[in-house]
Design an enzyme around this catalytic site. Structure first.
Site, PDB file in Angstrom:
ATOM      1  CE  LYS A   1      44.455  53.249  49.148  1.00  0.00           C
ATOM      2  NZ  LYS A   1      44.703  54.238  48.109  1.00  0.00           N
TER       3      LYS A   1
ATOM      4  CG  ASP B   1      47.496  53.852  56.703  1.00  0.00           C
ATOM      5  OD1 ASP B   1      46.418  53.417  56.256  1.00  0.00           O
ATOM      6  OD2 ASP B   1      48.146  54.768  56.170  1.00  0.00           O
TER       7      ASP B   1
ATOM      8  CG  PHE C   1      52.114  55.656  50.140  1.00  0.00           C
ATOM      9  CD1 PHE C   1      52.832  56.605  49.419  1.00  0.00           C
ATOM     10  CD2 PHE C   1      50.726  55.710  50.088  1.00  0.00           C
ATOM     11  CE1 PHE C   1      52.184  57.573  48.656  1.00  0.00           C
ATOM     12  CE2 PHE C   1      50.071  56.676  49.326  1.00  0.00           C
ATOM     13  CZ  PHE C   1      50.805  57.604  48.614  1.00  0.00           C
TER      14      PHE C   1
HETATM   15  C1  LIG Z   1      48.261  52.746  53.464  1.00  0.00           C
HETATM   16  C2  LIG Z   1      47.750  54.006  52.851  1.00  0.00           C
HETATM   17  N1  LIG Z   1      47.467  55.052  53.626  1.00  0.00           N
HETATM   18  C3  LIG Z   1      47.002  56.202  53.130  1.00  0.00           C
HETATM   19  C4  LIG Z   1      46.793  56.368  51.778  1.00  0.00           C
HETATM   20  C5  LIG Z   1      46.297  57.667  51.246  1.00  0.00           C
HETATM   21  O1  LIG Z   1      44.976  57.581  50.818  1.00  0.00           O
HETATM   22  P1  LIG Z   1      44.366  58.717  49.885  1.00  0.00           P
HETATM   23  O2  LIG Z   1      45.045  58.615  48.558  1.00  0.00           O
HETATM   24  O3  LIG Z   1      42.901  58.407  49.833  1.00  0.00           O
HETATM   25  O4  LIG Z   1      44.648  60.028  50.551  1.00  0.00           O
HETATM   26  C6  LIG Z   1      47.083  55.305  50.929  1.00  0.00           C
HETATM   27  C7  LIG Z   1      46.902  55.442  49.462  1.00  0.00           C
HETATM   28  O5  LIG Z   1      47.367  54.684  48.662  1.00  0.00           O
HETATM   29  C8  LIG Z   1      47.580  54.095  51.469  1.00  0.00           C
HETATM   30  O6  LIG Z   1      47.873  53.044  50.691  1.00  0.00           O
END
Ligand SMILES: Cc1ncc(COP(=O)(O)O)c(C=O)c1O
Length: 407
Positions: A251, A222, A137
């Site tokens: 976040k 990520d 994700f």
């Molecule tokens: C690992 C990871 N990357 C990217 C994102 C995307 O972040 P955003 O919702 O701020 O676009 C998330 C969101 O849950 C995430 O858990």
């Protein structure tokens, strides 16, 4: 109309919220409009790792908002340099691209990796591939959902962006087999959050580092959800003593009050961006930078990484000790756990609804996993209180229906 009816009437229905209307937060607590207090065991998917409305974050926010907020990057501003400098110092990397949301920072990483592969590695233009993991994700943008394996995230949103290759999460041999001369990068979460807090085998990250080095492939992690203390280390990559070529943060970087994200990488990678090739109106604004810098200082000065490590070990120990037929498995690291509910007894949604009734806020991921990830500032007594309620919910689910199933 009440708040739920209004939101249902005027919002797109791309979420299925639990039936509670929140109006106030402080630290690890949230209050609904009826004045009832809850312990937050979600922390907005790590965005509220600092707790809600922390006085330090609030002070940084209001002081900077009263000075300068969004002048754009047509000019330098006096807050961005110190913020990005601290990010580089913490990650051990060289330069950063500030963005707003996690998905934007992922998009930034993809663009950087592709351009690096053409201009530095020498891959034929348009041929670059990025290896990703099943169950990933990385956000909701069109390019990012193009390499999701979750049908729900993709259904009806094609055509998709090409250039991604999928391997099973945690399988180093499969990943090495997938590498070709066209491979620009490997892009993975060190622990998969949305997939249900899936922890890979020990040694996998270090193995990735070795394989990427051997094939001159960028390792991009990520850490939007896992970073900034969540797993009991500043970054999950520290657990295996490695450093990626690029890391994506978001976040918690916004201190729980603003969307702040960044792609931080080696200079060779960020140098592929030239004026005009990438950007964002709001990315790197002084308000976000001031809050982001305070968020980083607060993690250090309030010992939140250590707190996550110690309280996280306690939380996982307690969860593992909960012998209930309703609890199939517990996974996690630091203050971040996924509790797998036996679908024959209940859905994770039902478990979350029961938790809500008892004053604990959590949220299911997929049908079967309850996510337990409180703000890193949570007091041990509040954590134990919430875990007691979780145990009681398991008892209700496993006790009544478990017996019915056994009969
Ligand atoms: C690992 C990871 N990357 C990217 C994102 C995307 O972040 P955003 O919702 O701020 O676009 C998330 C969101 O849950 C995430 O858990």
């Amino acid at each position: 109309m009440n708040a739920i009816e209004l939101e249902t009437r005027y919002s797109a229905h791309n979420y299925a919220p639990l039936p509670v209307v929140l109006t106030r937060g402080q630290g690890a607590h949230l209050w609904d409009t009826a004045g009832r207090r809850y312990v937050d065991m979600m922390s907005a998917y790590s965005a509220a790792s600092h707790g809600h409305v922390h006085p330090r974050i609030l002070a940084a926010l209001t002081a900077q908002a009263g000075r300068l907020a969004v002048p754009s990057r047509a000019y330098y501003n006096d807050r961005l340099g110190p913020f990005l400098g601290e990010l580089c110092r913490l990650t051990g990397l060289d330069a950063a691209v500030p963005m707003n949301t996690g998905a934007e920072a992922v998009e930034t990483a993809i663009k950087a990796a592709r351009r690096w592969s053409y201009r530095v590695k020498g891959i034929a233009h348009g041929a670059a591939e990025i290896i990703v993991a099943e169950g990933n994700f990385h956000g909701r943008t069109t390019a990012v959902i193009s390499f999701s394996t979750e049908p729900e995230y993709r259904d009806g949103f094609g055509p998709f962006t090409p250039g991604f290759r999928m391997v099973p999460f945690g399988d180093l041999a499969a990943l090495e087999r997938a590498i070709t001369p066209q491979t620009a990068a490997v892009l993975v979460e060190p622990i998969q959050g949305e997939a249900g807090v899936i922890v890979p085998p020990q040694g996998w990250l270090a193995g990735l580092r070795r394989v990427c080095d051997a094939h001159r492939v960028l390792l991009i992690l990520d850490e939007v959800q896992s970073g900034l203390g969540r797993t009991g280390a500043w970054f999950a990559f520290e657990h295996e003593g490695i450093r990626p070529d690029g890391v994506i943060l978001g976040k918690a970087l916004g201190g729980g009050v603003l969307p702040v994200s960044a792609f931080v990488a080696r200079r060779e990678v960020t140098d592929v961006f030239t004026p005009g090739s990438h950007g964002s109106t709001f990315g790197g604004n002084p308000l976000a930078a001031a809050v982001g810098l305070e968020a980083l200082y607060m993690i250090r000065e309030e010992g939140l990484v250590e707190k996550s490590r110690v309280l996280g070990a306690h939380m996982l120990e307690r969860l593992h000790a909960m012998a209930s037929p309703a609890l199939k498995e517990v996974r996690g690291r630091g203050l971040w756990a996924g509790a797998e509910i036996d679908p024959a007894l209940a859905s994770a949604r039902e478990a979350c609804e029961r938790l809500l009734e008892k004053g604990v806020l959590s949220k299911e991921t997929h049908q079967t996993v309850v996510r337990l990830a409180p703000p890193l500032v949570i007091a041990r007594a509040d954590l134990d209180w919430a875990l007691d309620r979780f145990e009681a919910v398991l008892h209700e689910l496993g006790g009544t229906r478990g017996r019915a199933r056994a009969a």
